[in-house]
Design a protein around this motif. Structure first.
Motif, PDB file in Angstrom:
ATOM      1  N   ASP A  26       0.840  -1.186   0.000  1.00  0.00           N
ATOM      2  CA  ASP A  26       0.000   0.000   0.000  1.00  0.00           C
ATOM      3  C   ASP A  26       0.879   1.240   0.000  1.00  0.00           C
ATOM      4  N   PRO A  27       0.991   1.955  -1.114  1.00  0.00           N
ATOM      5  CA  PRO A  27       1.868   3.120  -1.156  1.00  0.00           C
ATOM      6  C   PRO A  27       1.281   4.333  -0.474  1.00  0.00           C
ATOM      7  N   THR A  28       0.024   4.238  -0.017  1.00  0.00           N
ATOM      8  CA  THR A  28      -0.598   5.403   0.600  1.00  0.00           C
ATOM      9  C   THR A  28      -0.371   5.438   2.094  1.00  0.00           C
ATOM     10  N   SER A  29       0.270   4.430   2.660  1.00  0.00           N
ATOM     11  CA  SER A  29       0.409   4.357   4.114  1.00  0.00           C
ATOM     12  C   SER A  29       1.530   5.228   4.634  1.00  0.00           C
ATOM     13  N   GLY A  30       2.364   5.753   3.773  1.00  0.00           N
ATOM     14  CA  GLY A  30       3.477   6.584   4.220  1.00  0.00           C
ATOM     15  C   GLY A  30       3.866   7.559   3.153  1.00  0.00           C
ATOM     16  N   PRO A  31       5.094   8.086   3.236  1.00  0.00           N
ATOM     17  CA  PRO A  31       5.554   9.047   2.264  1.00  0.00           C
ATOM     18  C   PRO A  31       5.581   8.466   0.853  1.00  0.00           C
ATOM     19  N   GLY A 166      10.213   2.417  13.185  1.00  0.00           N
ATOM     20  CA  GLY A 166       9.483   1.372  12.480  1.00  0.00           C
ATOM     21  C   GLY A 166       8.813   1.900  11.224  1.00  0.00           C
ATOM     22  N   ALA A 167       8.220   3.094  11.318  1.00  0.00           N
ATOM     23  CA  ALA A 167       7.575   3.702  10.156  1.00  0.00           C
ATOM     24  C   ALA A 167       8.593   4.000   9.063  1.00  0.00           C
ATOM     25  N   TYR A 168       9.734   4.510   9.463  1.00  0.00           N
ATOM     26  CA  TYR A 168      10.803   4.836   8.508  1.00  0.00           C
ATOM     27  C   TYR A 168      11.235   3.601   7.731  1.00  0.00           C
ATOM     28  N   ILE A 169      11.464   2.473   8.435  1.00  0.00           N
ATOM     29  CA  ILE A 169      11.903   1.259   7.758  1.00  0.00           C
ATOM     30  C   ILE A 169      10.759   0.654   6.935  1.00  0.00           C
ATOM     31  N   GLU A 172       9.862   2.944   3.843  1.00  0.00           N
ATOM     32  CA  GLU A 172      10.898   2.927   2.807  1.00  0.00           C
ATOM     33  C   GLU A 172      10.987   1.577   2.123  1.00  0.00           C
ATOM     34  N   ALA A 173      10.620   0.512   2.830  1.00  0.00           N
ATOM     35  CA  ALA A 173      10.546  -0.803   2.179  1.00  0.00           C
ATOM     36  C   ALA A 173       9.387  -0.835   1.188  1.00  0.00           C
ATOM     37  N   ARG A 174       8.251  -0.317   1.603  1.00  0.00           N
ATOM     38  CA  ARG A 174       7.099  -0.288   0.698  1.00  0.00           C
ATOM     39  C   ARG A 174       7.344   0.645  -0.483  1.00  0.00           C
ATOM     40  N   GLY A 175       8.086   1.732  -0.220  1.00  0.00           N
ATOM     41  CA  GLY A 175       8.361   2.686  -1.285  1.00  0.00           C
ATOM     42  C   GLY A 175       9.479   2.256  -2.212  1.00  0.00           C
ATOM     43  N   GLY A 176      10.254   1.252  -1.823  1.00  0.00           N
ATOM     44  CA  GLY A 176      11.294   0.731  -2.689  1.00  0.00           C
ATOM     45  C   GLY A 176      12.687   1.233  -2.401  1.00  0.00           C
ATOM     46  N   ALA A 177      12.862   2.106  -1.414  1.00  0.00           N
ATOM     47  CA  ALA A 177      14.196   2.627  -1.115  1.00  0.00           C
ATOM     48  C   ALA A 177      15.020   1.629  -0.310  1.00  0.00           C
ATOM     49  N   LEU A 178      14.346   0.731   0.414  1.00  0.00           N
ATOM     50  CA  LEU A 178      15.010  -0.366   1.119  1.00  0.00           C
ATOM     51  C   LEU A 178      14.434  -1.675   0.602  1.00  0.00           C
ATOM     52  N   GLY A 222       4.569   1.185  14.115  1.00  0.00           N
ATOM     53  CA  GLY A 222       5.061   2.083  13.085  1.00  0.00           C
ATOM     54  C   GLY A 222       5.344   1.361  11.793  1.00  0.00           C
ATOM     55  N   TYR A 223       5.940   0.171  11.898  1.00  0.00           N
ATOM     56  CA  TYR A 223       6.289  -0.603  10.717  1.00  0.00           C
ATOM     57  C   TYR A 223       5.038  -0.962   9.915  1.00  0.00           C
ATOM     58  N   ASN A 224       3.993  -1.389  10.609  1.00  0.00           N
ATOM     59  CA  ASN A 224       2.776  -1.827   9.930  1.00  0.00           C
ATOM     60  C   ASN A 224       1.878  -0.681   9.502  1.00  0.00           C
ATOM     61  N   ASN A 225       1.788   0.356  10.316  1.00  0.00           N
ATOM     62  CA  ASN A 225       0.757   1.383  10.125  1.00  0.00           C
ATOM     63  C   ASN A 225       1.301   2.767   9.835  1.00  0.00           C
ATOM     64  N   SER A 226       2.601   2.877   9.660  1.00  0.00           N
ATOM     65  CA  SER A 226       3.258   4.140   9.348  1.00  0.00           C
ATOM     66  C   SER A 226       3.089   5.136  10.496  1.00  0.00           C
ATOM     67  N   LEU A 227       3.322   6.393  10.204  1.00  0.00           N
ATOM     68  CA  LEU A 227       3.398   7.415  11.249  1.00  0.00           C
ATOM     69  C   LEU A 227       2.041   7.723  11.900  1.00  0.00           C
ATOM     70  N   LYS A 228       0.968   7.276  11.277  1.00  0.00           N
ATOM     71  CA  LYS A 228      -0.345   7.549  11.875  1.00  0.00           C
ATOM     72  C   LYS A 228      -0.494   6.853  13.223  1.00  0.00           C
ATOM     73  N   SER A 229       0.326   5.841  13.491  1.00  0.00           N
ATOM     74  CA  SER A 229       0.248   5.133  14.767  1.00  0.00           C
ATOM     75  C   SER A 229       1.231   5.679  15.798  1.00  0.00           C
ATOM     76  N   CYS A 230       1.963   6.729  15.443  1.00  0.00           N
ATOM     77  CA  CYS A 230       3.044   7.225  16.313  1.00  0.00           C
ATOM     78  C   CYS A 230       2.686   8.494  17.066  1.00  0.00           C
ATOM     79  N   ASP A 231       1.421   8.857  17.096  1.00  0.00           N
ATOM     80  CA  ASP A 231       0.981  10.022  17.873  1.00  0.00           C
ATOM     81  C   ASP A 231       1.671  11.298  17.395  1.00  0.00           C
ATOM     82  N   LEU A 232       1.801  11.445  16.081  1.00  0.00           N
ATOM     83  CA  LEU A 232       2.352  12.670  15.514  1.00  0.00           C
ATOM     84  C   LEU A 232       1.234  13.602  15.057  1.00  0.00           C
TER      85      LEU A 232
END
Length: 232
Positions: A26-31, A166-169, A172-178, A222-232
């Motif tokens: 899902d590319p919409t879950s993060g950057p 977790g969100a960062y990793i 970036e895995a979902r986005g293809g950078a890692l 963070g890994y599963n749900n991106s930054l929306k789960s990190c209280d930002l």
């Protein structure tokens, strides 16, 4: 070492009897997906590879958080400097000397410092995934400083940083950078110490980071749900 970054995620989660979170598509879950070349985590465990991977982890973190800030309509300023050190007290954050076997973000100087011998030793034991987690966690503290986040208890600040790492990793895995690889990596977990606070440490004590299970849960959220789960 595509297997090694997956290995470190397993190591974190095995400490609490969890399981490796799946990488979804899902590319919409993060950057937005990264535009730079994918980081190839298949390398050696030499000092040269260590230095290269530190720079790669820094570059991916800067890319990731710039995308996040762009989406928020904010200007991103990278952490000023990464500083390796070899002796206790060689680097200080204000008047506080940094100890060995440690890494820290210093808001007073806007830098991340790390005991290079300790970091290289764990890098050789675990792999380059350690560097991406280490850098991701400390960079998250830099982002907290930029956003003015100053929670009441240390544990809250630390668990949020684990979630952000977790969100960062994951993003970036979902986005293809890692590039993550799945595999049977339990053997790599056998010699590692717990990532959590010692049993019995009060959660409200200054310097508390959270129990192993709390840290695992924060990272996995963070890994599963991106930054929306990190209280930002």
């Amino acid at each position: 070492m595509t297997a090694r970054i997956a290995a470190f995620l397993v190591l974190l989660l095995l400490a609490g009897c969890g399981a490796l979170p799946p990488v979804d598509d899902d590319p919409t879950s993060g950057p937005a997906p990264a535009t730079s070349a994918t980081v190839d985590l298949d390398g050696t465990d030499t000092p040269e590879e260590f230095a290269k991977d530190i720079k790669s982890a820094q570059a991916v973190a800067e890319q990731y958080w710039k995308q996040v800030f762009d989406q928020m309509g904010e200007t991103f300023q990278p952490v000023r400097e990464l500083i390796p050190y070899e002796r206790e007290g060689e680097v200080a954050c204000g008047s506080d000397p940094l100890p060995l076997n440690n890494a820290a973000y210093c808001s007073r100087g806007d830098f991340i410092a790390y005991d290079v011998n300790w970091a290289f030793g764990v890098f050789r034991q675990i792999g380059d995934a350690f560097l991406f987690y280490l850098l991701g966690h400390e960079y998250a503290h830099g982002i907290q400083a930029r956003l003015g986040i100053n929670k009441e208890f240390t544990i809250q600040q630390e668990l949020q940083a684990d979630c952000m790492a977790g969100a960062y990793i994951g993003d970036e895995a979902r986005g293809g950078a890692l590039e993550l690889a799945k595999g049977d990596t339990e053997e790599l977990a056998s010699g590692l110490e717990s990532v959590g606070d010692a049993p019995g440490q009060p959660w409200f004590a200054e310097g508390s980071h959270g129990s192993a299970q709390q840290r695992i849960n924060a990272f996995a959220n963070g890994y599963n749900n991106s930054l929306k789960s990190c209280d930002l």
